[in-house]
Scaffold this motif. Structure first.
Motif, mmCIF file in Angstrom:
data_model
loop_
_atom_site.group_PDB
_atom_site.id
_atom_site.type_symbol
_atom_site.label_atom_id
_atom_site.label_comp_id
_atom_site.label_asym_id
_atom_site.label_seq_id
_atom_site.Cartn_x
_atom_site.Cartn_y
_atom_site.Cartn_z
ATOM 1 N N ARG A 35 -4.574 -3.812 -4.421
ATOM 2 C CA ARG A 35 -3.943 -2.853 -3.486
ATOM 3 C C ARG A 35 -4.915 -1.751 -3.065
ATOM 4 N N PHE B 213 -1.469 -2.918 -10.274
ATOM 5 C CA PHE B 213 -0.638 -3.998 -9.736
ATOM 6 C C PHE B 213 -1.321 -5.361 -9.910
ATOM 7 N N LEU C 247 10.086 2.467 -8.957
ATOM 8 C CA LEU C 247 9.996 1.782 -7.662
ATOM 9 C C LEU C 247 11.284 1.023 -7.359
ATOM 10 N N GLU D 215 3.881 1.461 -1.221
ATOM 11 C CA GLU D 215 4.472 1.528 -2.550
ATOM 12 C C GLU D 215 3.492 2.182 -3.522
ATOM 13 N N MET D 216 2.228 1.788 -3.384
ATOM 14 C CA MET D 216 1.179 2.352 -4.233
ATOM 15 C C MET D 216 1.069 3.863 -4.001
ATOM 16 N N CYS D 217 1.110 4.268 -2.726
ATOM 17 C CA CYS D 217 1.017 5.701 -2.394
ATOM 18 C C CYS D 217 2.211 6.469 -2.958
ATOM 19 N N LEU E 146 0.842 -1.203 0.000
ATOM 20 C CA LEU E 146 0.000 0.000 0.000
ATOM 21 C C LEU E 146 0.873 1.248 0.000
#
Lengths: 248, 235
Positions: free
Chosen positions: B74, B70, B50, A152-154, A150
Motif C-alpha cells: 500500500r 497490510f 476499519l 484506508e491506510m491514510c 490507500l
C-alpha cells in the motif's frame, strides 16, 4: 484525426504534407478561389494577417477569453468535482445541473448569454459552460477511482484531510484531469470562437471569422481557422507537458 | 494486556466471530495462525477500527496508536520512498524530528540510498521493507501485520524477517501477526494462537520462549510444535 494517430514526428509531417496535397488537388478540381482557396492563398492570407498590428490584439483577446473561461472551469470543476466525488449527496445535487448544461444546445446558451452579458463576456460565459462539465466529470471519475486501500491506510494512520486531498486524491486524479483539461481546452477554443462569431466583440477571432464570411473572404476565413487550430494545439501540448511534469 | 471479550461479528449473514475471547500479551509478538478465509483479516480490521462489530469489547487499545502492515505494501506510487513515510508522520513530528525518524527507519531496512526513488523503481522485497519501515516509524503501541511475508521467496522472506526482528528488538512493541505459514509463525512468535472453524474458535495456544533473533526452527523441539499444529490444522 488520422494525423493524430501517426506516431512518429516524421510520419506526422508526411501525413500533414499528404493532407495539404489532397487539399491542393481538390482546389485544382474545383478551381474557384472564392469557394475553396488553395493552401497557398491561405498561407499568404495568414502572412498578411500576422503583419497587421490588430492581429495580436485579436489573438490575445480570444486567448484571454479562452484562458479565463478555462481557469474558472478548472477551479470550479476541480473543487466541486472533488466534493461530488467524495460526497454522494453533493453529487446527486449537482448532477442534474451538469446534465442540463451538457444537453442544452450550444446555440441556446450563446443566445441567452447575448441577452444577459456584454458582447465581450458572452464567449467567456459560453466557454465556461462547455468546459466546466468536462472537468467536473473527469474529477469525479478520478476521485471515485482513487485506490480505496490507500485511503484506508491514510484513515488508519490519521493522515490529515488536506494531506489526503493533495497527496492522494489530486495525485490519483491526475490522469483523469489531464484528459479532462485537454479536451476542455480544445472545446473551449471552438466554443469561444463560435460565441465571438455570434456576439461580435470588438476584438476576437470569431468576429473576424464572421466578417470574412460577410465579405466572402474565404482565404481569410480559412486563415483564421488555421490560426485557431495552431494556437489550440499549442495550448494542448502545453497542458500535456505541465501534467507530465506534475506526474514526474 | 489487550483483551478481546465476547466479540461478535457477522459478514453477509455469516457469523465470523461469536462470543470470541482472546488476550494479547504486551511487548510480545503474538501470531494468529489459521486457514485462509477463516476471519483473520476481519479480526485485524475490527481491532484497528476499519470495520465495525456487532457486540463485545476490545480493551487496552488506543486506536490512534495502531500501525498496520497490510498484505500488500500500500505505497503511493506517485510519492518517493521518503514521502511515503512522511505523509503518515506529518501530524505527529515537527519537521526536523520527522526527518530524523524517517531516515533512521529507512536506514534500518537498508533503504537510505533510495529516499528519492518512486515505488515502481523498487523490487518487491524493497517495497515490503519500505512498508515495514513505515509501520515502525509510526509511533504505535500495537502493530498489526497481515501476512506480510506471503508470496516472497525463502531468501527474501528471511531477509525481510531479519529486518522486521531488528526493528522490533529496538522497542519491543506489541505485535499481532497473521499467517497461515507454520514456519513463519515459529520463526517470529512468542505465542501462536491457532484459530479455526466458523464461527472462529481458538483451537490451541503455543508458547515459545526462545530468543527470536537466533532461533533454529528446525530442531527437535520445533518439529514437535510443528507436528502438533499441523495435526490440528489438518484434522
Amino acid at each position: 484525426m488520422k494525423i493524430s494517430t501517426i506516431k512518429t514526428n516524421k510520419n506526422r509531417i508526411v501525413g500533414i504534407l499528404l493532407w495539404l496535397l489532397l487539399w491542393q488537388i481538390v482546389y485544382w478540381i474545383i478551381n474557384k478561389d472564392v469557394y475553396f482557396p488553395s493552401p497557398f492563398s491561405v498561407a499568404i492570407s495568414i502572412m498578411s494577417l500576422v503583419k497587421n498590428p490588430d492581429f495580436y490584439i485579436v489573438v490575445s483577446s480570444t486567448t484571454a477569453r479562452v484562458f479565463i473561461s478555462f481557469l474558472v472551469s478548472a477551479l470550479l470543476g476541480v473543487s466541486l468535482g472533488y466534493l461530488c466525488g467524495v460526497n454522494k449527496k453533493a453529487y446527486d445535487l449537482f448532477e442534474p445541473m451538469i446534465i442540463f448544461i451538457r444537453t442544452t444546445p450550444i446555440i441556446s446558451i450563446i443566445i441567452i448569454a447575448i441577452i444577459w452579458f456584454s458582447s465581450s463576456n458572452v464567449p467567456i460565459f459560453t466557454g465556461f459552460l462547455m468546459c466546466f462539465p468536462i472537468i467536473w466529470a473527469n474529477m469525479v471519475e478520478g476521485i471515485r477511482n482513487t485506490d480505496k486501500k490507500l485511503l484506508e491506510m491514510c484513515k488508519l494512520y490519521n493522515v490529515g484531510k488536506m494531506e489526503i486531498f493533495k497527496k492522494v486524491y489530486i495525485k490519483a486524479s491526475i490522469p483523469y484531469l489531464s484528459a479532462g483539461f485537454s479536451s476542455a481546452l480544445g472545446i473551449g477554443w471552438k466554443v469561444v470562437a463560435a460565441a465571438e462569431a455570434l456576439s461580435l466583440p470588438k476584438y476576437g477571432i470569431g468576429t473576424n471569422l464572421f466578417n470574412s464570411k460577410i465579405y466572402l473572404q474565404v482565404p481569410e476565413l480559412l486563415a483564421w481557422t488555421v490560426i485557431i487550430i495552431l494556437i489550440s494545439y499549442m495550448f494542448e501540448i502545453l497542458v500535456k507537458k505541465i501534467f507530465k511534469k506534475i506526474e514526474g | 494486556m489487550i483483551r478481546i471479550n465476547r466479540l461478535k461479528k457477522n459478514y453477509e449473514n455469516k457469523k465470523i466471530f461469536s462470543n470470541f475471547n482472546m488476550n494479547i500479551e504486551p511487548c510480545n509478538i503474538t501470531c494468529i495462525l489459521g486457514p485462509s478465509g477463516v476471519g483473520k483479516t476481519t479480526l485485524f480490521n475490527v481491532i484497528s477500527g476499519l470495520t465495525d462489530y456487532e457486540d463485545g469489547e476490545i480493551i487496552g487499545i488506543d486506536k490512534k496508536h495502531i500501525s498496520y502492515l497490510f498484505q500488500e505494501p500500500r505505497l503511493m506510487p506517485w510519492l518517493t520512498v521518503y514521502e511515503n513515510i512522511d505523509i503518515i508522520l506529518k501530524n505527529i513530528f515537527p519537521d526536523k524530528e520527522r526527518k530524523d525518524v524517517i531516515n533512521y527507519y529507512l536506514d534500518m531496512v537498508g533503504l537510505k540510498d533510495y529516499t528519492d526513488k518512486k515505488p515502481e523503481e523498487l523490487s518487491g522485497g524493497m517495497k515490503q521493507r519500505l512498508a515495514i519501515a513505515r509501520t515502525f516509524a509510526y509511533p504505535s503501541t500495537l502493530l498489526l501485520m497481515d501476512e506480510p511475508f506471503q508470496g516472497l521467496d525463502i531468501k527474501l522472506k528471511n531477509s525481510i524477517i531479519e529486518s522486521f526482528l531488528k526493528l522490533w528488538s529496538e522497542d519491543n512493541r506489541t505485535v499481532l501477526f497473521i499467517t497461515h505459514d507454520i514456519d513463519e509463525a515459529l520463526r517470529v512468535s512468542d505465542q501462536i494462537y491457532i484459530i479455526q472453524d466458523n464461527p472462529v474458535k481458538i483451537s490451541q495456544v503455543e508458547h515459545i520462549i526462545d530468543d527470536k533473533i537466533n532461533r533454529d526452527i528446525y530442531n527437535a523441539d520445533y518439529s514437535k510444535i510443528r507436528k502438533r499444529i499441523t495435526k490440528i490444522l489438518t484434522s
